[in-house]
Design a protein around this motif. Structure first.
Motif, PDB file in Angstrom:
ATOM      1  N   UNK A 105      41.980  55.904  48.974  1.00  0.00           N
ATOM      2  CA  UNK A 105      42.833  56.608  48.017  1.00  0.00           C
ATOM      3  C   UNK A 105      42.445  56.170  46.613  1.00  0.00           C
ATOM      4  N   UNK A 106      42.840  56.945  45.631  1.00  0.00           N
ATOM      5  CA  UNK A 106      42.534  56.617  44.231  1.00  0.00           C
ATOM      6  C   UNK A 106      43.126  55.260  43.861  1.00  0.00           C
ATOM      7  N   UNK A 107      44.350  55.033  44.315  1.00  0.00           N
ATOM      8  CA  UNK A 107      45.036  53.774  44.023  1.00  0.00           C
ATOM      9  C   UNK A 107      44.264  52.582  44.605  1.00  0.00           C
ATOM     10  N   UNK A 108      43.826  52.723  45.853  1.00  0.00           N
ATOM     11  CA  UNK A 108      43.076  51.648  46.524  1.00  0.00           C
ATOM     12  C   UNK A 108      41.731  51.413  45.825  1.00  0.00           C
ATOM     13  N   UNK A 109      41.100  52.480  45.368  1.00  0.00           N
ATOM     14  CA  UNK A 109      39.831  52.345  44.636  1.00  0.00           C
ATOM     15  C   UNK A 109      40.024  51.512  43.374  1.00  0.00           C
ATOM     16  N   UNK A 110      41.124  51.794  42.653  1.00  0.00           N
ATOM     17  CA  UNK A 110      41.392  51.051  41.416  1.00  0.00           C
ATOM     18  C   UNK A 110      41.662  49.578  41.719  1.00  0.00           C
ATOM     19  N   UNK A 111      42.393  49.315  42.808  1.00  0.00           N
ATOM     20  CA  UNK A 111      42.648  47.923  43.214  1.00  0.00           C
ATOM     21  C   UNK A 111      41.334  47.214  43.521  1.00  0.00           C
ATOM     22  N   UNK A 112      40.446  47.887  44.258  1.00  0.00           N
ATOM     23  CA  UNK A 112      39.154  47.297  44.603  1.00  0.00           C
ATOM     24  C   UNK A 112      38.322  47.028  43.351  1.00  0.00           C
ATOM     25  N   UNK A 113      38.374  47.944  42.381  1.00  0.00           N
ATOM     26  CA  UNK A 113      37.639  47.744  41.132  1.00  0.00           C
ATOM     27  C   UNK A 113      38.162  46.531  40.366  1.00  0.00           C
ATOM     28  N   UNK A 114      39.495  46.357  40.369  1.00  0.00           N
ATOM     29  CA  UNK A 114      40.070  45.172  39.726  1.00  0.00           C
ATOM     30  C   UNK A 114      39.582  43.908  40.418  1.00  0.00           C
ATOM     31  N   UNK A 115      39.552  43.946  41.736  1.00  0.00           N
ATOM     32  CA  UNK A 115      39.072  42.807  42.515  1.00  0.00           C
ATOM     33  C   UNK A 115      37.610  42.503  42.201  1.00  0.00           C
ATOM     34  N   UNK A 116      36.797  43.541  42.085  1.00  0.00           N
ATOM     35  CA  UNK A 116      35.380  43.370  41.746  1.00  0.00           C
ATOM     36  C   UNK A 116      35.254  42.744  40.357  1.00  0.00           C
ATOM     37  N   UNK A 117      36.044  43.231  39.402  1.00  0.00           N
ATOM     38  CA  UNK A 117      36.005  42.690  38.040  1.00  0.00           C
ATOM     39  C   UNK A 117      36.370  41.214  38.035  1.00  0.00           C
ATOM     40  N   UNK A 118      37.390  40.876  38.808  1.00  0.00           N
ATOM     41  CA  UNK A 118      37.838  39.474  38.882  1.00  0.00           C
ATOM     42  C   UNK A 118      36.726  38.593  39.469  1.00  0.00           C
ATOM     43  N   UNK A 119      36.096  39.073  40.523  1.00  0.00           N
ATOM     44  CA  UNK A 119      35.013  38.311  41.156  1.00  0.00           C
ATOM     45  C   UNK A 119      33.842  38.142  40.186  1.00  0.00           C
ATOM     46  N   UNK A 120      33.524  39.195  39.424  1.00  0.00           N
ATOM     47  CA  UNK A 120      32.445  39.111  38.437  1.00  0.00           C
ATOM     48  C   UNK A 120      32.792  38.099  37.348  1.00  0.00           C
ATOM     49  N   UNK A 121      34.035  38.110  36.918  1.00  0.00           N
ATOM     50  CA  UNK A 121      34.456  37.169  35.878  1.00  0.00           C
ATOM     51  C   UNK A 121      34.338  35.728  36.374  1.00  0.00           C
ATOM     52  N   UNK A 122      34.696  35.498  37.652  1.00  0.00           N
ATOM     53  CA  UNK A 122      34.556  34.154  38.233  1.00  0.00           C
ATOM     54  C   UNK A 122      33.088  33.726  38.240  1.00  0.00           C
ATOM     55  N   UNK A 123      32.190  34.662  38.513  1.00  0.00           N
ATOM     56  CA  UNK A 123      30.752  34.350  38.491  1.00  0.00           C
ATOM     57  C   UNK A 123      30.296  33.998  37.081  1.00  0.00           C
ATOM     58  N   UNK A 124      30.808  34.735  36.103  1.00  0.00           N
ATOM     59  CA  UNK A 124      30.434  34.442  34.713  1.00  0.00           C
ATOM     60  C   UNK A 124      30.904  33.043  34.316  1.00  0.00           C
ATOM     61  N   UNK A 125      32.113  32.672  34.760  1.00  0.00           N
ATOM     62  CA  UNK A 125      32.622  31.330  34.463  1.00  0.00           C
ATOM     63  C   UNK A 125      31.714  30.279  35.101  1.00  0.00           C
TER      64      UNK A 125
END
Length: 184
Positions: A105-125
């Motif tokens: 669903x669109x909502x689930x896609x947005x949640x997954x994108x937030x999760x991906x962003x968070x994981x990327x930010x952790x990698x940058x840290x």
């Protein structure tokens, strides 16, 4: 000093590779055998990854087929997949499991994108922490007069270049995964 640069580059590359592996397990609406990588099954008292107990194949765009090497493990593999946080229910035909991935669903896609962003930010840290460690090592060498002031400045520039390159790679990987999630 070359040793510090090589070590820093290797650690940053490992951080990017770890991010790629982490994002591979994020379900993006298509069937991908790597989503089962983190699922383990209790096999004779030993937690064993599903991909070591069964062959996993993509039969159609949204269907994975899991064929256990040992037919007696079919039920335990099925239970492990149901208990996982994937939110998918395999169908058991007695010989193999078929896992159908429903349209996101669109909502689930947005949640997954937030999760991906968070994981990327952790990698940058993590990459910035590697940079800090490298700079600390350079300062220690300067303090103990193993390198000159100019060598330290060059080293700092090189470490920053490595950091920028690694962070750019993280952004690229994250953007590709978000694009994959958002595409229908």
């Amino acid at each position: 000093m070359k040793e510090i640069m090589d070590n820093t580059k290797e650690r940053m590359n490992k951080s990017v590779a770890a991010l790629e592996n982490e994002l591979a397990t994020v379900r993006a609406g298509r069937a991908d055998p790597r989503v089962l990588d983190k699922i383990t099954v209790d096999y004779y008292g030993t937690p064993t990854p599903v991909n070591q107990m069964a062959s996993i194949a993509v039969s159609e765009a949204r269907i994975l087929v899991v064929s256990p090497y040992d037919a007696s493990t079919l039920k335990t593999i099925e239970k492990a997949i149901q208990a996982s946080d994937l939110g998918i229910n395999p169908t058991n035909d007695g010989k193999c499991l078929r896992i159908a991935f429903p349209q996101l669903t669109e909502e689930r896609r947005k949640e997954l994108c937030k999760s991906v962003s968070k994981t990327c930010e952790e990698s940058k840290v993590a990459i910035r922490n590697i940079r800090r460690d490298a700079l600390d090592k350079l300062k220690a060498k300067k303090k103990s007069s193993e390198i000159t002031e100019d060598d330290m400045k060059d080293g700092e520039k090189n470490v920053q270049k490595l950091t920028d390159k690694a962070i750019e790679e993280v952004d690229k990987v994250g953007a590709a995964k978000e694009k994959e999630i958002m595409s229908l």
